[in-house]
Write a protein that holds these residues in place. Structure first.
Motif, PDB file in Angstrom:
ATOM      1  N   GLU A 176       0.808  -1.211   0.000  1.00  0.00           N
ATOM      2  CA  GLU A 176       0.000   0.000   0.000  1.00  0.00           C
ATOM      3  C   GLU A 176       0.847   1.269   0.000  1.00  0.00           C
ATOM      4  O   GLU A 176       0.362   2.343   0.355  1.00  0.00           O
ATOM      5  CB  GLU A 176      -0.930  -0.012   1.219  1.00  0.00           C
ATOM      6  CG  GLU A 176      -1.902  -1.189   1.223  1.00  0.00           C
ATOM      7  CD  GLU A 176      -2.779  -1.214   2.456  1.00  0.00           C
ATOM      8  OE1 GLU A 176      -2.549  -0.350   3.341  1.00  0.00           O
ATOM      9  OE2 GLU A 176      -3.678  -2.067   2.539  1.00  0.00           O
ATOM     10  N   GLY A 177       2.107   1.170  -0.390  1.00  0.00           N
ATOM     11  CA  GLY A 177       2.942   2.364  -0.471  1.00  0.00           C
ATOM     12  C   GLY A 177       2.475   3.301  -1.581  1.00  0.00           C
ATOM     13  O   GLY A 177       1.796   2.893  -2.522  1.00  0.00           O
ATOM     14  N   SER A 178       2.890   4.566  -1.487  1.00  0.00           N
ATOM     15  CA  SER A 178       2.444   5.564  -2.471  1.00  0.00           C
ATOM     16  C   SER A 178       3.588   6.392  -3.058  1.00  0.00           C
ATOM     17  O   SER A 178       3.355   7.224  -3.921  1.00  0.00           O
ATOM     18  CB  SER A 178       1.424   6.508  -1.822  1.00  0.00           C
ATOM     19  OG  SER A 178       1.985   7.158  -0.690  1.00  0.00           O
ATOM     20  N   LEU A 179       4.810   6.145  -2.618  1.00  0.00           N
ATOM     21  CA  LEU A 179       5.936   6.973  -3.069  1.00  0.00           C
ATOM     22  C   LEU A 179       6.308   6.632  -4.511  1.00  0.00           C
ATOM     23  O   LEU A 179       6.559   5.478  -4.840  1.00  0.00           O
ATOM     24  CB  LEU A 179       7.139   6.735  -2.148  1.00  0.00           C
ATOM     25  CG  LEU A 179       8.363   7.630  -2.370  1.00  0.00           C
ATOM     26  CD1 LEU A 179       8.017   9.094  -2.153  1.00  0.00           C
ATOM     27  CD2 LEU A 179       9.502   7.204  -1.434  1.00  0.00           C
ATOM     28  N   GLN A 180       6.337   7.651  -5.386  1.00  0.00           N
ATOM     29  CA  GLN A 180       6.705   7.479  -6.796  1.00  0.00           C
ATOM     30  C   GLN A 180       7.557   8.673  -7.240  1.00  0.00           C
ATOM     31  O   GLN A 180       7.076   9.545  -7.955  1.00  0.00           O
ATOM     32  CB  GLN A 180       5.461   7.380  -7.682  1.00  0.00           C
ATOM     33  CG  GLN A 180       4.508   6.262  -7.335  1.00  0.00           C
ATOM     34  CD  GLN A 180       3.339   6.179  -8.291  1.00  0.00           C
ATOM     35  OE1 GLN A 180       3.512   6.019  -9.498  1.00  0.00           O
ATOM     36  NE2 GLN A 180       2.128   6.304  -7.765  1.00  0.00           N
TER      37      GLN A 180
ATOM     38  N   GLU B 288       7.532   1.955   1.474  1.00  0.00           N
ATOM     39  CA  GLU B 288       6.877   3.232   1.201  1.00  0.00           C
ATOM     40  C   GLU B 288       6.643   3.450  -0.287  1.00  0.00           C
ATOM     41  O   GLU B 288       5.843   4.305  -0.669  1.00  0.00           O
ATOM     42  CB  GLU B 288       7.720   4.379   1.753  1.00  0.00           C
ATOM     43  CG  GLU B 288       7.841   4.388   3.275  1.00  0.00           C
ATOM     44  CD  GLU B 288       8.706   5.538   3.766  1.00  0.00           C
ATOM     45  OE1 GLU B 288       9.173   6.343   2.911  1.00  0.00           O
ATOM     46  OE2 GLU B 288       8.930   5.637   4.983  1.00  0.00           O
ATOM     47  N   TYR B 289       7.323   2.677  -1.140  1.00  0.00           N
ATOM     48  CA  TYR B 289       7.191   2.867  -2.586  1.00  0.00           C
ATOM     49  C   TYR B 289       5.921   2.174  -3.091  1.00  0.00           C
ATOM     50  O   TYR B 289       5.532   1.112  -2.599  1.00  0.00           O
ATOM     51  CB  TYR B 289       8.415   2.302  -3.317  1.00  0.00           C
ATOM     52  CG  TYR B 289       9.650   3.157  -3.160  1.00  0.00           C
ATOM     53  CD1 TYR B 289       9.937   4.157  -4.080  1.00  0.00           C
ATOM     54  CD2 TYR B 289      10.526   2.957  -2.096  1.00  0.00           C
ATOM     55  CE1 TYR B 289      11.085   4.939  -3.945  1.00  0.00           C
ATOM     56  CE2 TYR B 289      11.658   3.735  -1.950  1.00  0.00           C
ATOM     57  CZ  TYR B 289      11.921   4.727  -2.875  1.00  0.00           C
ATOM     58  OH  TYR B 289      13.045   5.510  -2.730  1.00  0.00           O
ATOM     59  N   GLU B 290       5.304   2.785  -4.086  1.00  0.00           N
ATOM     60  CA  GLU B 290       4.133   2.201  -4.726  1.00  0.00           C
ATOM     61  C   GLU B 290       4.540   0.900  -5.409  1.00  0.00           C
ATOM     62  O   GLU B 290       5.606   0.803  -6.014  1.00  0.00           O
ATOM     63  CB  GLU B 290       3.553   3.195  -5.736  1.00  0.00           C
ATOM     64  CG  GLU B 290       2.126   2.908  -6.149  1.00  0.00           C
ATOM     65  CD  GLU B 290       2.046   1.937  -7.303  1.00  0.00           C
ATOM     66  OE1 GLU B 290       1.052   1.205  -7.407  1.00  0.00           O
ATOM     67  OE2 GLU B 290       3.009   1.900  -8.103  1.00  0.00           O
ATOM     68  N   HIS B 291       3.669  -0.116  -5.311  1.00  0.00           N
ATOM     69  CA  HIS B 291       4.023  -1.472  -5.729  1.00  0.00           C
ATOM     70  C   HIS B 291       4.423  -1.533  -7.206  1.00  0.00           C
ATOM     71  O   HIS B 291       5.494  -2.065  -7.555  1.00  0.00           O
ATOM     72  CB  HIS B 291       2.830  -2.406  -5.457  1.00  0.00           C
ATOM     73  CG  HIS B 291       3.062  -3.820  -5.865  1.00  0.00           C
ATOM     74  ND1 HIS B 291       3.850  -4.698  -5.152  1.00  0.00           N
ATOM     75  CD2 HIS B 291       2.616  -4.519  -6.946  1.00  0.00           C
ATOM     76  CE1 HIS B 291       3.876  -5.865  -5.753  1.00  0.00           C
ATOM     77  NE2 HIS B 291       3.134  -5.793  -6.842  1.00  0.00           N
TER      78      HIS B 291
ATOM     79  N   TYR C  90       5.304   0.901  -9.212  1.00  0.00           N
ATOM     80  CA  TYR C  90       6.472   1.739  -9.472  1.00  0.00           C
ATOM     81  C   TYR C  90       7.751   1.010  -9.073  1.00  0.00           C
ATOM     82  O   TYR C  90       8.742   1.004  -9.823  1.00  0.00           O
ATOM     83  CB  TYR C  90       6.336   3.052  -8.703  1.00  0.00           C
ATOM     84  CG  TYR C  90       7.558   3.933  -8.779  1.00  0.00           C
ATOM     85  CD1 TYR C  90       7.742   4.804  -9.850  1.00  0.00           C
ATOM     86  CD2 TYR C  90       8.531   3.893  -7.788  1.00  0.00           C
ATOM     87  CE1 TYR C  90       8.875   5.616  -9.921  1.00  0.00           C
ATOM     88  CE2 TYR C  90       9.660   4.696  -7.847  1.00  0.00           C
ATOM     89  CZ  TYR C  90       9.828   5.555  -8.924  1.00  0.00           C
ATOM     90  OH  TYR C  90      10.945   6.352  -8.989  1.00  0.00           O
TER      91      TYR C  90
END
Length: 712
Positions: A457-461, A537-540, A542
């Motif tokens: 569930e990360g969102s960092l891109q 933290e990274y989006e899957h 990405y």
């Protein structure tokens, strides 16, 4: 009675309760006749009040002795007589004298038969309230999944009702025709009866066909939807889930349990409602024909129901054992065929044949037991049915002789009776089958509701990525081996734009580091950073577009070479595929094939050699232009020229490369080398630095690279 089966203990408890009630009834009847004045006549209110008073006293006296479901049976036993007498008087009928010994014996026999059926079908403790609520909740969830099929399902139920109604009147008009032929013949009445028989027959067939077609369409659509949902939920699970769950369990859920879920509503409810409506309708028509024979016929129901329930219990258990035995036999045969080289080299053909014969013998014995149970059940069921038919014919003849019913009515009644027994058995079977279907739905929903233990569930891109990786005090154990840590406080760094080689003995933790970097697992302790941010933290999508991995035994999917290189990239142009193949030194051998990039690779790449599969897998990773490239023994099957060409392509870019290899040339060209053993970093540095220190790397090189060094 701790040694008796659950159902038998329940039957014994019922028998004891009935004996107490009979003794109490006799005592109260005797006492009331002495203490209370005799009623003035059979219709006197005092008689009715006396019946209700005695029933209330019996119920109060025995209430504490009965528990659970037996209290409902006790209430029916005590109140059946006065309730029936009150109803008869309210309708203006003549009382039957429910206080007499004849009616008491009839009431006792009926309640005993019902008790046998209840305890055999639903023994106490067999279906607790929590289980019922859970089954009801699962059933409602399955119903909600049928929402897209609401319109065809509604139409199917309408056709079901029409088919049943039409079918029920066919025996009724059959009896009418017999009466017309047996009495004074009237052509108009005969033609009318024949016309209605034909119309009801055609209507029943037409509506039954429409009903079946609509239900089958609903089942097919539901099965497809639930399989897609389940497959999507499974592929989203973490890799550790597949290590602890057998593949056979997953394929069984996809292939078998989803089909059973579809049958829960569109098939079982179809059969259940159809049989229930038909049964109720037949009972109504049979009562209208002759109610006395109907009551006599219903005495067969508890006996056949109990037989069916006992048979289903034993037969299903034996059938499951047969299936397991067949699976073991097939497994033995499959192992022998797949390992034929080992079997032949160790000269074990005869022993494997004996092992297979032993498995088949077990299957044969289980099938014999299962078929014996079925034969005994069919014999008993037919004896009961035959006995009831003899009784019905005997009493039917008496009623015809006394003028209480006609021959046509008796024929119609017997036709209904034959179908009614079959319908009751179907109701019992379908009810049990629905519980099995709901159980299968519970297994499917268990996977649908499961949340992956590796959070995605990360969102960092970030718009750009350097590729700097840090492992900080990472400790990890595989889910299948939680007591054996694969990494213990490991810390290392992959510098951006450099090639890092991981070396060490087998089982030291190299592949584990690769798996954690790919986020196949979560470490139990420590953290992994990418450009200063936690990996989770990274989006899957990405993250996996920036990190690509090639394993030692790459997996190719059925399809063309182009499809495998562009795997996961829809509408990828051929030029881009060719550039990636050139970087992986695969373009030349692909172009030499008759169909080029459209060549089918076969099942798991069976049409290609190991080196060709590895080059296609490297091209599949390079086409994404990842910032971090992981090569886990990815060049082990390549010749020296191909490996050199790939290394040249990798060294000319700014991406971070992590290499796990045993070849000396691959390792010594790395910018840094990290030696791992026992889940810990032993030393790190360049090839020259580690050789000069004469530590773990030096000793490992002497042990692992001797053969390759000799080739030099």
């Amino acid at each position: 009675m701790p040694g008796l089966p659950q159902a038998l203990r329940g039957v014994c408890a019922w028998a004891a309760l009935l004996a107490c009630d009979l003794a109490l009834w006799a005592g109260l009847e005797r006492g009331s006749s002495l203490l209370l004045p005799a009623p003035r006549g059979p219709f006197a209110p005092e008689r009715l009040a006396r019946l209700w008073l005695l029933a209330g006293l019996r119920l109060a006296a025995l209430w504490r002795l009965a528990g659970g479901a037996r209290r409902r049976g006790l209430a029916a036993l005590c109140l059946l007589g006065p309730a029936y007498e009150s109803g008869r008087l309210a309708l203006g009928g003549r009382p039957l004298g429910t206080g007499g010994p004849g009616f008491a014996a009839l009431r006792l026999g009926a309640t005993a038969a019902a008790a046998l059926f209840w305890e055999g079908s639903f023994p106490e403790g067999g279906a607790p309230g929590g289980g019922e609520r859970a089954a009801r909740g699962l059933f409602l969830r399955v119903l909600r999944l049928y929402r897209p099929d609401l319109l065809p399902m509604g139409a199917a139920f309408v056709f079901l009702a029409l088919a049943v109604l039409c079918e029920m009147f066919i025996p009724f008009y059959t009896g009418k025709v017999i009466d017309i032929l047996g009495s004074q013949y009237q052509q108009s009445n005969f033609l009318t009866a024949i016309l209605f028989m034909g119309l009801f027959s055609i209507g029943s067939s037409l509506c039954a066909g429409c009903r079946g077609g609509l239900f089958m369409c609903c089942i097919a659509g539901f099965s497809r939807r639930i399989k897609v949902l389940l497959f999507g939920a499974l592929v989203r699970q973490e890799v550790g889930f597949f290590e602890t769950t057998k593949t056979g369990d997953l394929t069984s859920r996809l292939a078998t349990d989803t089909r059973l879920m579809g049958m829960t509503v569109a098939l079982n409810v179809n059969v259940l409602l159809r049989t229930l409506v038909r049964t109720v309708g037949m009972l109504a028509l049979m009562v209208s024909l002759f109610w006395k024979l109907t009551l006599l016929m219903l005495t067969e129901t508890p006996v056949t129901g109990l037989l069916q329930n006992v048979y289903d219990t034993y037969y299903q258990r034996l059938s499951k054992e047969v299936q397991d035995s067949v699976a073991r036999a097939n497994e033995a045969a499959g192992e022998s065929v797949s390992g034929i080289r080992t079997l032949r080299s160790f000269n074990t053909e005869e022993s494997e044949a004996r092992r297979y014969d032993s498995r088949l013998e077990d299957t044969h014995l289980l099938k014999t037991r299962r078929d014996t149970v079925r034969a005994v059940y069919l014999l008993l069921r037919r004896l009961v049915s035959l006995g009831m038919q003899v009784i019905m014919l005997y009493f039917g003849r008496l009623f015809i002789q006394t003028g209480q019913m006609t021959t046509g009515n008796l024929v119609s009644f017997l036709l209904y009776q034959k179908d009614l027994g079959r319908n009751i058995r179907t109701l019992i079977y379908v009810f049990g089958d629905m519980l099995n279907s709901v159980g299968a739905a519970g297994k499917v929903f268990e996977y649908l509701d499961r949340r992956p233990q590796v959070c995605a569930e990360g969102s960092l891109q970030p718009p750009s990525l350097r590729g700097h990786v840090q492992f900080r005090n990472v400790t990890f154990s595989y889910p299948s081996r939680p007591d054996r840590p694969a990494l213990q406080g490991l810390s290392l760094e992959l510098k951006a734009g450099q090639i890092t080689a991981l070396v060490g003995p087998s089982g030291g933790g190299k592949t584990t580091c690769v798996s954690l970097l790919e986020r196949f697992y979560e470490p139990q302790e420590g953290e992994i950073l990418l450009d200063g941010h936690l990996l989770q933290e990274y989006e899957h999508s990405y993250l996996h577009s920036k990190v690509s991995m090639v394993g030692q035994e790459p997996v190719l999917f059925s399809g063309s070479i182009r499809d495998n290189i562009a795997y996961g990239l829809p509408d990828c142009p051929l030029e881009r595929v060719q550039r990636a193949a050139e970087s992986a030194n695969a373009h030349n051998f692909i172009s030499a094939l008759e169909q080029g990039y459209d060549t089918d690779v076969g099942d798991r790449g069976a049409q290609l050699s190991g080196g060709e599969k590895q080059r296609i897998a490297i091209a599949r990773a390079l086409i994404r232009d990842p910032q971090i490239l992981i090569l886990d023994e990815a060049t082990s099957c390549l010749d020296a020229d191909s490996e050199h060409a790939i290394q040249q392509a990798l060294s000319g870019c700014s991406r971070t490369v992590l290499v796990v290899a045993h070849r000396l040339k691959t390792v010594e060209r790395a910018d840094q080398i990290i030696v791992i053993d026992g889940g810990r970093v032993l030393e790190q540095g360049t090839h020259q630095e580690l050789m000069a220190s004469r530590g773990s790397y030096y000793r490992l090189r002497e042990r692992l690279f001797t053969e390759e060094n000799g080739d030099q």
